[in-house]
Design an enzyme around this catalytic site. Structure first.
Site, PDB file in Angstrom:
ATOM      1  N   SER A 129       0.763  -1.206  -0.105  1.00 31.10           N
ATOM      2  CA  SER A 129      -0.073  -0.092  -0.056  1.00 31.10           C
ATOM      3  C   SER A 129       0.958   1.358   0.056  1.00 31.10           C
ATOM      4  O   SER A 129       2.036   1.411   0.697  1.00 31.10           O
ATOM      5  CB  SER A 129      -0.898  -0.003   1.490  1.00 31.10           C
ATOM      6  N   GLU A 131       0.181   3.694   1.783  1.00 32.94           N
ATOM      7  CA  GLU A 131       0.507   4.042   3.151  1.00 32.94           C
ATOM      8  C   GLU A 131       1.696   3.688   3.841  1.00 32.94           C
ATOM      9  O   GLU A 131       2.232   4.140   4.622  1.00 32.94           O
ATOM     10  CB  GLU A 131      -0.805   3.430   4.108  1.00 32.94           C
ATOM     11  N   TYR A 153      -1.616   0.360  10.556  1.00 34.32           N
ATOM     12  CA  TYR A 153      -1.713  -0.185   9.017  1.00 34.32           C
ATOM     13  C   TYR A 153      -0.524  -0.234   8.125  1.00 34.32           C
ATOM     14  O   TYR A 153      -0.384  -1.293   7.855  1.00 34.32           O
ATOM     15  CB  TYR A 153      -3.143   0.495   8.702  1.00 34.32           C
TER      16      TYR A 153
HETATM   17  O1  F7E Z   1      -8.855   8.323   3.652  1.00 33.45           O
HETATM   18  C1  F7E Z   1      -8.980  11.893   4.565  1.00 33.45           C
HETATM   19  C2  F7E Z   1      -8.212  10.921   5.426  1.00 33.45           C
HETATM   20  O2  F7E Z   1      -9.832   6.323   4.462  1.00 33.45           O
HETATM   21  C3  F7E Z   1      -8.182   9.022   2.484  1.00 33.45           C
HETATM   22  C4  F7E Z   1      -7.247   2.337   2.099  1.00 33.45           C
HETATM   23  O3  F7E Z   1      -7.723   1.584   1.164  1.00 33.45           O
HETATM   24  O4  F7E Z   1      -6.050   3.571   0.694  1.00 33.45           O
HETATM   25  C5  F7E Z   1      -6.848   3.725   1.751  1.00 33.45           C
HETATM   26  O5  F7E Z   1      -6.481   4.295   2.970  1.00 33.45           O
HETATM   27  C6  F7E Z   1      -7.968  10.543   3.180  1.00 33.45           C
HETATM   28  C7  F7E Z   1      -7.221  10.632   4.607  1.00 33.45           C
HETATM   29  O6  F7E Z   1      -8.188   6.153   2.637  1.00 33.45           O
HETATM   30  C8  F7E Z   1     -12.573  11.726   5.812  1.00 33.45           C
HETATM   31  O7  F7E Z   1      -7.733  11.535   6.682  1.00 33.45           O
HETATM   32  C9  F7E Z   1     -11.043  13.113   5.532  1.00 33.45           C
HETATM   33  O8  F7E Z   1      -6.192  11.544   4.472  1.00 33.45           O
HETATM   34  O9  F7E Z   1     -10.288   6.934   2.093  1.00 33.45           O
HETATM   35  P1  F7E Z   1      -9.373   6.837   3.372  1.00 33.45           P
HETATM   36  P2  F7E Z   1      -6.656   5.757   3.268  1.00 33.45           P
HETATM   37  O10 F7E Z   1      -6.475   6.224   4.708  1.00 33.45           O
HETATM   38  O11 F7E Z   1      -5.896   6.635   2.184  1.00 33.45           O
HETATM   39  C10 F7E Z   1      -4.624   3.181   0.980  1.00 33.45           C
HETATM   40  C11 F7E Z   1      -3.848   2.888  -0.162  1.00 33.45           C
HETATM   41  C12 F7E Z   1      -4.858   1.717   1.874  1.00 33.45           C
HETATM   42  O12 F7E Z   1      -4.023   0.856   1.577  1.00 33.45           O
HETATM   43  C13 F7E Z   1      -5.843   1.611   2.572  1.00 33.45           C
HETATM   44  O13 F7E Z   1      -6.339   0.385   2.997  1.00 33.45           O
HETATM   45  O14 F7E Z   1      -9.145  11.214   3.370  1.00 33.45           O
HETATM   46  N1  F7E Z   1     -10.577  12.037   5.098  1.00 33.45           N
HETATM   47  N2  F7E Z   1     -12.325  13.032   5.882  1.00 33.45           N
HETATM   48  C14 F7E Z   1     -11.257  11.231   5.565  1.00 33.45           C
HETATM   49  N3  F7E Z   1     -11.205   9.688   5.397  1.00 33.45           N
HETATM   50  C15 F7E Z   1     -12.332   8.864   5.832  1.00 33.45           C
HETATM   51  N4  F7E Z   1     -12.182   7.639   5.764  1.00 33.45           N
HETATM   52  N5  F7E Z   1     -13.367   9.683   6.277  1.00 33.45           N
HETATM   53  C16 F7E Z   1     -13.597  10.931   6.284  1.00 33.45           C
HETATM   54  O15 F7E Z   1     -14.949  11.374   6.608  1.00 33.45           O
END
Ligand code: F7E
Length: 336
Positions: A129, A131, A153
């Site tokens: 990832s 991440e 993670y």
């Molecule tokens: O967050 C911001 C949050 O939860 C993206 C997973 O598939 O991709 C994914 O991880 C961004 C972050 O994805 C909200 O703070 C703002 O900066 O959609 P996300 P993620 O954390 O990037 C990678 C490649 C993986 O491997 C993971 O398994 O968006 N954000 N407001 C928010 N995020 C969430 N979830 N909810 C909000 O309300």
């Protein structure tokens, strides 16, 4: 000639369901690892793959149990194994660091070990990832960029990546890792930001909700389409030598831009509905991610094809249709 046999962990998820479709179209015999509870509650937990239920063989096992994974691998003896299952919600990994680390690291280790013992010629894909890059040390990120994970993670994925490389180097397994940047679709889980936004837009357009609370609107991501990213997984396993590849679009957008685009497809202004709620901010944020997938383009012939606007449109359209919004909004969303 007998069919090639593939084993997928995480087959009920977004990527697993697209990969299942892709492999069935290539005439593979597809097997999936699922939790026992999924078999007991198929309508809900197998919803993404229900339409293929007769074409796939599902095996109950747990990433927490070496014995259960060992038995599945020994029974299936796969030619290709795609390890997609994990606790994949980054926010949750701050609430439960221990289970994220245990499940993700041990699950990967157990599977690799079971393959080494039972199917050493099997070609293996590990879902790494972006991440892992976390607090990025250079922009854009390539296969040579140093990892600096910012969550358990991310740490669990670095460990899985290292385990995969070690099984390749120590035991000769044909094991490859994809370093996949964010990839989305109408099948994305509702907890991830893109789906929170597209489903929120749909409920607002349908009159069922009047505001959408999000976290950090300034975080920037490289968002591609999941359907295309599973093709890259398969291409990696068709190479004579195992290797690691960044899979990304090479374009970066903020959460705010995603929200602006999604609301605008429904004829709305996000500023009238979206509020940033500090409760949803992460203790350690990954602020920017931008991938350089040149190696995948050159060696695998893979490239991302869906534009940012098209991805947003497809997600908003699917959620608007499911929410039963009016024809005027749907007309804006339907492609010509
Ligand atoms: O967050 C911001 C949050 O939860 C993206 C997973 O598939 O991709 C994914 O991880 C961004 C972050 O994805 C909200 O703070 C703002 O900066 O959609 P996300 P993620 O954390 O990037 C990678 C490649 C993986 O491997 C993971 O398994 O968006 N954000 N407001 C928010 N995020 C969430 N979830 N909810 C909000 O309300």
């Amino acid at each position: 000639m007998s069919k090639r046999r593939a084993l997928i962990t995480g087959i009920t998820g977004q990527d697993g369901s697209y990969l299942l479709e892709f492999l069935l179209a290539k005439d593979y015999e597809v097997h999936g690892v699922v939790r026992r509870v999924a078999l007991e509650d198929p309508e809900h937990r197998l919803s993404r793959i229900m339409r293929y239920r007769e074409q796939v063989q599902l095996h109950p096992a747990s990433l927490e149990s070496y014995a259960s994974l060992y038995q599945v691998v020994a029974k299936v003896l796969p030619d290709e194994c795609y390890h997609l299952a994990s606790q994949s919600f980054v926010s949750y990994s701050f609430d439960d660091e221990f289970s994220t680390l245990n499940t993700n690291i041990n699950g990967t280790h157990y599977l690799l070990s079971a393959l080494k013992h039972n199917a050493p010629a099997c070609r293996v894909y590990f879902a790494g990832s972006s991440e892992m890059f976390g607090k990025v040390e250079e922009i854009p990120q390539t296969e040579r960029t140093r990892f600096h994970p910012r969550s358990t993670y991310g740490i669990s994925k670095v460990a899985g990546f290292d385990l995969t490389r070690n099984y390749r180097e120590a035991y000769g397994l044909h094991a490859s890792s994809g370093i996949l940047f964010n990839h989305e679709s109408p099948r994305r889980g509702f907890e991830f930001v893109t789906r929170r936004i597209s489903s929120g837009v749909a409920r607002i357009a349908a009159g069922a909700q009047s505001e959408l609370r999000l976290g950090n609107l300034d975080a920037q991501r490289d968002w591609g389409h999941a359907r295309e990213y599973v093709e890259a997984m398969w291409l990696m396993l068709q190479q004579p030598e195992p290797d690691d590849y960044v899979i990304a679009t090479g374009e970066m957008h903020s959460v705010r831009e995603f929200a602006a685009a999604a609301f605008s497809w429904a004829g709305l202004d996000y500023r009238d509905y979206v509020t940033a709620d500090a409760v949803l901010f992460r203790p350690a944020e990954v602020n920017t991610l931008l991938g350089d997938a040149s190696k995948a383009r050159e060696r695998l012939g893979w490239r991302s094809r869906t534009s940012f606007q098209e991805l947003v449109r497809e997600m908003v359209e699917a959620d608007c249709r499911a929410a039963g919004v009016g024809d005027a909004v749907l007309a804006r969303l339907s492609p010509e």
